[in-house]
Design an enzyme around this catalytic site. Structure first.
Site, short mmCIF file in Angstrom:
data_model
loop_
_atom_site.label_atom_id
_atom_site.label_comp_id
_atom_site.label_asym_id
_atom_site.label_seq_id
_atom_site.Cartn_x
_atom_site.Cartn_y
_atom_site.Cartn_z
N HIS A 21 88.33 11.39 57.38
CA HIS A 21 88.06 11.09 55.97
C HIS A 21 89.35 11.42 55.22
O HIS A 21 89.79 12.58 55.24
CB HIS A 21 86.93 11.96 55.44
CG HIS A 21 85.65 11.80 56.22
ND1 HIS A 21 84.61 11.02 55.79
CD2 HIS A 21 85.25 12.32 57.41
CE1 HIS A 21 83.62 11.07 56.67
NE2 HIS A 21 83.99 11.85 57.67
N HIS A 206 77.89 7.60 60.41
CA HIS A 206 77.67 8.94 60.94
C HIS A 206 76.22 9.01 61.45
O HIS A 206 75.30 8.50 60.80
CB HIS A 206 77.86 9.99 59.85
CG HIS A 206 79.30 10.27 59.51
ND1 HIS A 206 80.19 9.31 59.16
CD2 HIS A 206 79.98 11.45 59.48
CE1 HIS A 206 81.37 9.87 58.93
NE2 HIS A 206 81.27 11.18 59.11
N GLU A 209 74.86 14.06 63.90
CA GLU A 209 75.75 15.21 63.62
C GLU A 209 74.83 16.41 63.38
O GLU A 209 74.70 17.27 64.24
CB GLU A 209 76.64 14.92 62.40
CG GLU A 209 77.58 16.07 62.05
CD GLU A 209 78.36 15.84 60.75
OE1 GLU A 209 77.99 14.96 59.95
OE2 GLU A 209 79.36 16.59 60.55
N1 ADE Z 1 82.26 13.62 54.88
C1 ADE Z 1 83.35 14.29 55.25
N2 ADE Z 1 83.13 14.93 56.40
C2 ADE Z 1 81.86 14.64 56.78
C3 ADE Z 1 81.06 15.00 57.89
N3 ADE Z 1 81.49 15.80 58.86
N4 ADE Z 1 79.79 14.53 57.92
C4 ADE Z 1 79.32 13.75 56.95
N5 ADE Z 1 80.04 13.40 55.89
C5 ADE Z 1 81.31 13.81 55.81
ZN ZN Z 2 82.91 12.53 59.28
#
Ligand code: ADE
Ligand code: ZN
Length: 350
Positions: A21, A206, A209
């Protein structure tokens, strides 16, 4: 730097980065210098006393949301097109030093448009730095516009519509989905991802996670995601894992981030060995290098210290990164050739 005898090889191995990012490359030093330049008042909290106290706070994230709150607060210092340019350029120099040859980088327009910054300033500022890197350093880039999943779907739709001209002019290559995961399932964003697909944009999201494996399945089925960012909870569904392997869907894994945000107990606990054994393709990435212990090379080193992969295994990882990149066959051929050369020259030294 790691203690592995493979460190020089890991440094020189040509890398593709798919999960960074750009706002996550905003270092504490840059937060404070831009705040001063732009007359931005930082929150009245103890960790905003100095760049040292801010850096120290990064060692104590409770979870993803705890990180995101600070991440979004820090972004308030980014105001002008030149600020975005400077931020991207600082990432580029670090990534180049780490051996990145191609990167597909995320940005979060809603974090800026919500503060009155036009999407054009953000995107064109970033793009100017990427273009300079391509011509001066030979590193290639794509920009991926992410939607913030904690905001209403209507905001993602508005963002997509407002970027219409930038998409038409070819500045934006793909769309992504980031921010808080649990409680914001991918299915909510089916419509805006469909629109992106119709205009020929690539798609990633994403998933897996903090959220369970249903977030990965949803991103694949509903968003037609071509890659999954993180994806470490894919191990919870072996049938899906096999499908991901067969379809060649790339997981863009961020080992240090997972440890900093407690989504993995340790690097060694990540399912990298299982993914290799099952033929699941993955790349290793920095996510937010200013927050999670540095750039892509530090992630390679941390993985090497935990897994002691062989040269052949690293070659597989590097080639997966090329195959999973959204680049031409010709560019893939060039990058795979560079990987082959690095592997051969390191073998001839060993
Ligand atoms: N934005 C920046 N880092 C992130 C992450 N690890 N997970 C979700 N959104 C993000
Ligand atoms: Zn990310």
């Amino acid at each position: 730097m790691c203690q592995s005898p493979l460190h020089p090889f890991l440094l020189n191995l040509p890398k593709c980065e798919h999960h960074i990012h750009l706002e996550g490359a905003l270092t504490p030093e840059l937060v404070f210098s831009l705040a001063k330049k732009n007359n931005v008042t930082l929150p009245d909290l103890p960790h905003y006393k100095s760049s040292t106290s801010l850096t120290a706070r990064y060692e104590q994230f409770d979870n993803l949301d705890d990180f995101l709150n600070i991440h979004y607060a820090n972004m308030s210092v980014l105001i002008t097109g030149n600020d975005f340019y400077e931020l991207a350029w600082s990432y580029i120099l670090a990534a180049h030093a780490d051996g990145v040859h191609h990167a597909e980088v995320f940005f979060d327009p809603q974090s800026h448009t919500s503060r009155g910054i036009p999407v054009e300033s953000v995107t064109r500022g970033y793009k100017r730095a990427l273009d300079r890197a391509e011509s001066e350093l030979g590193v290639t880039f794509h920009l991926i516009m992410c939607f913030l999943r904690h905001l209403p779907v209507a905001s993602a739709e508005t963002t997509f519509d407002s970027a219409n001209e930038l998409i038409r002019d070819g500045l934006i290559h793909g769309v992504g989905l980031d921010s808080s995961e649990v409680g914001f399932p991918p299915e909510l964003f089916t419509g805006v991802f469909q629109k992106a697909r119709e205009v020929g944009l690539r798609r990633t999201a994403h998933g897996g996670e903090e959220g369970d494996v249903s977030y990965i399945k949803g991103a694949l089925d509903s968003l037609h995601a071509e890659r999954i960012d993180h994806g470490i909870r894919l191990v919870e569904d072996e049938e899906l894992l096999r499908q991901v392997a067969i379809k060649g869907i790339l997981l863009t894994i961020c080992p240090l981030s997972n440890v900093y945000l407690h989504t993995a107990k340790s690097i060694a606990s990540l399912p990298l060995r299982k993914f290799l054994d099952f033929g699941v393709q993955f790349s290793l990435n920095s996510d937010d290098p200013a927050y999670f212990g540095g750039g892509i090379l530090n992630n390679y080193c941390a993985v090497q210290e935990a897994f002691n992969f062989s040269i052949d295994e690293w070659k597989t990882i590097a080639i997966s990164g090329v195959r999973g990149s959204w680049i031409s066959d010709e560019r893939k051929r060039v990058l795979i050739g560079k990987i082959d050369d690095t592997v051969s020259s390191f073998r001839s030294l060993a």
